[in-house]
Design a protein around this motif. Structure first.
Motif, mmCIF file in Angstrom:
data_model
loop_
_atom_site.group_PDB
_atom_site.id
_atom_site.type_symbol
_atom_site.label_atom_id
_atom_site.label_comp_id
_atom_site.label_asym_id
_atom_site.label_seq_id
_atom_site.Cartn_x
_atom_site.Cartn_y
_atom_site.Cartn_z
ATOM 1 N N GLN A 1 0.833 -1.199 0.000
ATOM 2 C CA GLN A 1 0.000 0.000 0.000
ATOM 3 C C GLN A 1 0.868 1.249 0.000
ATOM 4 O O GLN A 1 2.007 1.241 0.473
ATOM 5 C CB GLN A 1 -0.921 0.020 1.222
ATOM 6 C CG GLN A 1 -2.007 -1.053 1.225
ATOM 7 C CD GLN A 1 -2.864 -0.975 2.469
ATOM 8 O OE1 GLN A 1 -2.372 -0.805 3.576
ATOM 9 N NE2 GLN A 1 -4.172 -1.111 2.298
ATOM 10 N N TRP B 1 -3.507 3.768 -1.799
ATOM 11 C CA TRP B 1 -3.365 3.158 -3.121
ATOM 12 C C TRP B 1 -2.814 1.753 -2.965
ATOM 13 O O TRP B 1 -1.894 1.520 -2.179
ATOM 14 C CB TRP B 1 -2.412 3.980 -3.997
ATOM 15 C CG TRP B 1 -2.709 5.443 -4.020
ATOM 16 C CD1 TRP B 1 -2.160 6.401 -3.226
ATOM 17 C CD2 TRP B 1 -3.641 6.119 -4.875
ATOM 18 N NE1 TRP B 1 -2.677 7.640 -3.533
ATOM 19 C CE2 TRP B 1 -3.584 7.500 -4.546
ATOM 20 C CE3 TRP B 1 -4.502 5.696 -5.889
ATOM 21 C CZ2 TRP B 1 -4.362 8.451 -5.198
ATOM 22 C CZ3 TRP B 1 -5.273 6.649 -6.535
ATOM 23 C CH2 TRP B 1 -5.202 8.012 -6.194
ATOM 24 N N HIS B 2 -3.359 0.821 -3.739
ATOM 25 C CA HIS B 2 -2.898 -0.564 -3.697
ATOM 26 C C HIS B 2 -1.925 -0.802 -4.847
ATOM 27 O O HIS B 2 -2.198 -0.428 -5.989
ATOM 28 C CB HIS B 2 -4.081 -1.529 -3.788
ATOM 29 C CG HIS B 2 -5.012 -1.419 -2.620
ATOM 30 N ND1 HIS B 2 -4.781 -2.038 -1.415
ATOM 31 C CD2 HIS B 2 -6.174 -0.724 -2.472
ATOM 32 C CE1 HIS B 2 -5.752 -1.741 -0.567
ATOM 33 N NE2 HIS B 2 -6.611 -0.953 -1.183
ATOM 34 N N ARG C 1 -9.072 -1.149 -6.234
ATOM 35 C CA ARG C 1 -9.523 0.235 -6.080
ATOM 36 C C ARG C 1 -8.877 0.879 -4.867
ATOM 37 O O ARG C 1 -8.645 0.247 -3.843
ATOM 38 C CB ARG C 1 -11.041 0.284 -5.950
ATOM 39 C CG ARG C 1 -11.774 -0.179 -7.193
ATOM 40 C CD ARG C 1 -13.259 0.106 -7.097
ATOM 41 N NE ARG C 1 -13.543 1.529 -7.014
ATOM 42 C CZ ARG C 1 -14.776 2.030 -6.943
ATOM 43 N NH1 ARG C 1 -15.823 1.219 -6.920
ATOM 44 N NH2 ARG C 1 -14.968 3.323 -6.879
ATOM 45 N N TYR D 1 -8.643 3.473 -1.596
ATOM 46 C CA TYR D 1 -9.528 3.936 -0.532
ATOM 47 C C TYR D 1 -9.344 5.447 -0.384
ATOM 48 O O TYR D 1 -8.216 5.941 -0.350
ATOM 49 C CB TYR D 1 -9.185 3.291 0.808
ATOM 50 C CG TYR D 1 -9.198 1.783 0.843
ATOM 51 C CD1 TYR D 1 -10.097 1.037 0.076
ATOM 52 C CD2 TYR D 1 -8.306 1.089 1.665
ATOM 53 C CE1 TYR D 1 -10.105 -0.347 0.128
ATOM 54 C CE2 TYR D 1 -8.307 -0.296 1.727
ATOM 55 C CZ TYR D 1 -9.208 -1.007 0.953
ATOM 56 O OH TYR D 1 -9.210 -2.384 1.002
ATOM 57 N N ARG D 2 -10.464 6.149 -0.283
ATOM 58 C CA ARG D 2 -10.412 7.582 0.024
ATOM 59 C C ARG D 2 -10.901 7.783 1.459
ATOM 60 O O ARG D 2 -12.029 7.408 1.790
ATOM 61 C CB ARG D 2 -11.288 8.395 -0.940
ATOM 62 C CG ARG D 2 -11.190 9.914 -0.702
ATOM 63 C CD ARG D 2 -12.228 10.673 -1.540
ATOM 64 N NE ARG D 2 -12.057 10.422 -2.962
ATOM 65 C CZ ARG D 2 -11.225 11.113 -3.739
ATOM 66 N NH1 ARG D 2 -10.492 12.088 -3.230
ATOM 67 N NH2 ARG D 2 -11.127 10.833 -5.025
ATOM 68 N N PHE D 3 -10.043 8.365 2.317
ATOM 69 C CA PHE D 3 -10.399 8.591 3.706
ATOM 70 C C PHE D 3 -10.754 10.055 3.921
ATOM 71 O O PHE D 3 -9.956 10.956 3.627
ATOM 72 C CB PHE D 3 -9.241 8.226 4.641
ATOM 73 C CG PHE D 3 -8.953 6.747 4.710
ATOM 74 C CD1 PHE D 3 -9.802 5.809 4.138
ATOM 75 C CD2 PHE D 3 -7.826 6.287 5.368
ATOM 76 C CE1 PHE D 3 -9.547 4.455 4.219
ATOM 77 C CE2 PHE D 3 -7.547 4.933 5.454
ATOM 78 C CZ PHE D 3 -8.405 4.010 4.871
ATOM 79 N N TRP E 1 -5.438 6.308 11.539
ATOM 80 C CA TRP E 1 -6.366 5.557 10.704
ATOM 81 C C TRP E 1 -5.984 4.084 10.656
ATOM 82 O O TRP E 1 -4.804 3.731 10.739
ATOM 83 C CB TRP E 1 -6.353 6.078 9.264
ATOM 84 C CG TRP E 1 -6.561 7.545 9.107
ATOM 85 C CD1 TRP E 1 -5.624 8.529 9.288
ATOM 86 C CD2 TRP E 1 -7.760 8.219 8.718
ATOM 87 N NE1 TRP E 1 -6.171 9.768 9.030
ATOM 88 C CE2 TRP E 1 -7.487 9.610 8.681
ATOM 89 C CE3 TRP E 1 -9.049 7.780 8.390
ATOM 90 C CZ2 TRP E 1 -8.442 10.552 8.325
ATOM 91 C CZ3 TRP E 1 -10.001 8.720 8.035
ATOM 92 C CH2 TRP E 1 -9.698 10.100 8.012
ATOM 93 N N ASN F 1 -7.919 0.211 6.041
ATOM 94 C CA ASN F 1 -8.743 -0.800 5.363
ATOM 95 C C ASN F 1 -9.974 -0.117 4.767
ATOM 96 O O ASN F 1 -10.082 1.114 4.768
ATOM 97 C CB ASN F 1 -9.135 -1.923 6.328
ATOM 98 C CG ASN F 1 -9.889 -1.407 7.546
ATOM 99 O OD1 ASN F 1 -10.485 -0.326 7.517
ATOM 100 N ND2 ASN F 1 -9.878 -2.175 8.627
ATOM 101 N N LEU F 2 -10.898 -0.909 4.290
ATOM 102 C CA LEU F 2 -12.066 -0.375 3.584
ATOM 103 C C LEU F 2 -12.895 0.562 4.452
ATOM 104 O O LEU F 2 -13.414 1.566 3.982
ATOM 105 C CB LEU F 2 -12.930 -1.538 3.068
ATOM 106 C CG LEU F 2 -14.108 -1.167 2.162
ATOM 107 C CD1 LEU F 2 -13.623 -0.438 0.921
ATOM 108 C CD2 LEU F 2 -14.890 -2.421 1.779
ATOM 109 N N LYS F 3 -13.000 0.251 5.753
ATOM 110 C CA LYS F 3 -13.815 1.090 6.641
ATOM 111 C C LYS F 3 -13.170 2.447 6.884
ATOM 112 O O LYS F 3 -13.865 3.454 7.032
ATOM 113 C CB LYS F 3 -14.033 0.374 7.984
ATOM 114 C CG LYS F 3 -14.919 -0.861 7.897
ATOM 115 C CD LYS F 3 -15.135 -1.459 9.278
ATOM 116 C CE LYS F 3 -16.027 -2.694 9.205
ATOM 117 N NZ LYS F 3 -16.221 -3.303 10.551
ATOM 118 N N GLY F 4 -11.846 2.482 6.974
ATOM 119 C CA GLY F 4 -11.160 3.751 7.176
ATOM 120 C C GLY F 4 -11.492 4.423 8.491
ATOM 121 O O GLY F 4 -11.678 5.641 8.551
#
Length: 384
Positions: free
Chosen positions: A42, A55-56, A62, A64-66, A97, A100-103
């Motif tokens: 990441q 960014w992966h 995709r 993740y935007r936090f 933070w 992960n997806l939840k952020g």
């Protein structure tokens, strides 16, 4: 994207030229900070758009935007384990933070001014933050508890970093100083005052024996913190230097500047290796991955670029070399040779003229040849 090779000789430890691997677009304003996770899977970036992006590195995953900060995100840093990300903002807060997806994030009501720098200690237990309120603050990560402040800077503090062993902290400020602090005694150990402008960025050499600082006077300076001597001085950029990052080997340094370029320096040879032109506008940040195989950069063009460094991995897995850097005896204070390239703008010659000088030197007596070759090696750092 353009790349200029600034040296004319090949060196061990370099397989091929750096190459642009990925180009990430998603921010809606200037990118301010980038950092890799330890496993290189990441990459986190912060932006003036008040968001973080994770960014992966695997294709087709995709980002993740936090969202959480109420103003520009000025700085980001992965924890050594890669399980946490710290961010600092113009909203005066620090957030931790889970990438992960939840952020999910927790908030430190940290400072009374913009937070410009966040950095985890190497054990992941502490966090140091720096702010426009002229202070550095140290926190415990897991209990999220404020521990203490350093208050001797008299202007904005742009950057603060732990030493590799966590015993020292170095900070850079708009008061034109770089300060070294002892975390245990909470005292300022030394102030380096040689910069002619604000100091934007500072970091420790991987050995912990040297520091490098970048400034608004367009320079990069390296000091040995055991002797407090200025070791190397580079003035290779034509504008403000915003950020820098050491390769894990300690042999190379990369810089990012308002002149839109990244520059890779060979610290052992004291020369400029590459100038990379990728960003359309100022390059604001740069960071090597923990392994050194990649580096990332960000700019006011809202782009995050990932580059492959293409250095020979064996170049910094040599245990003898590691032992040299780990030494703390004063006799080894010049592990990085002393260099001063502050005069770089006085005379520019083309690379062809360097080659001609070397070719002509062959017919000259040996003593003169040696002198000329030394001069040529110094001129190699100059770019057209």
């Amino acid at each position: 994207m353009a790349l200029f090779k600034d040296s004319i000789r090949s060196y061990p430890g370099r397989k091929e030229d750096p190459s642009l691997e990925r180009n990430f677009r998603g921010h809606k304003d200037a990118v301010t900070s980038v950092d890799f996770s330890a496993n290189r899977k990441q990459l986190v970036s912060g932006s003036m758009d008040a968001c973080l992006m994770i960014w992966h590195m695997k294709p087709h995953m995709r980002a993740y935007r936090f969202v959480g900060h109420k103003d520009a995100v000025m700085c980001v840093n992965f924890s050594p384990s890669g399980h946490l990300v710290a961010s600092g903002s113009r909203d005066k807060t620090v957030r931790i933070w889970v990438p992960n997806l939840k952020g999910e994030s927790t908030v430190f009501r940290a400072h009374t001014g913009t937070v410009r720098s966040v950095h985890f200690s190497s054990d992941g237990q502490s966090l140091v933050t720096a702010s426009d309120d002229k202070t550095l603050k140290v926190w415990t990560v897991h209990r999220q508890k404020f521990l203490f402040s350093f208050t001797q800077h008299i202007n904005w503090v742009r950057c603060a970093k732990f030493s590799p062993d966590g015993r020292l902290i170095v900070s850079a400020s708009d008061d034109k100083t770089v300060k070294l602090w002892d975390k245990t005694s909470r005292e300022c150990v030394h102030s380096f005052c040689e910069h002619g402008g604000f100091v934007n960025y500072v970091d420790f050499h991987p050995s912990g024996t040297c520091i490098a600082a970048a400034g608004t006077d367009n320079t990069v300076k390296l000091w040995d913190i055991r002797t407090n001597r200025l070791l190397q001085h580079y003035q290779l950029h034509s504008a403000v230097v915003n950020a820098l990052s050491f390769h894990p080997s300690g042999n190379y340094l990369i810089t990012a500047s308002n002149d839109s370029t990244l520059k890779i320096l060979d610290l052992m040879e004291g020369r400029l290796l590459y100038t990379l032109h990728g960003h359309l506008g100022p390059a604001t940040c740069v960071a090597f991955s923990r392994s050194g195989e990649l580096f990332a950069s960000g700019g006011t063009d809202e782009q995050v670029m990932v580059w492959k460094s293409n250095f020979d991995v064996t170049d910094y897995e040599d245990p003898l070399k590691t032992q040299r850097f780990a030494s703390s005896s004063k006799s080894d204070a010049k592990i990085l040779p002393e260099m001063d390239f502050s005069e770089v703008s006085l005379g520019m010659k083309s690379q062809d003229s360097f080659r001609n000088s070397q070719a002509e030197a062959v017919t000259i007596p040996a003593t003169v040849t040696n002198t000329l070759e030394h001069i040529v090696s110094q001129l190699d750092v100059l770019t057209q």
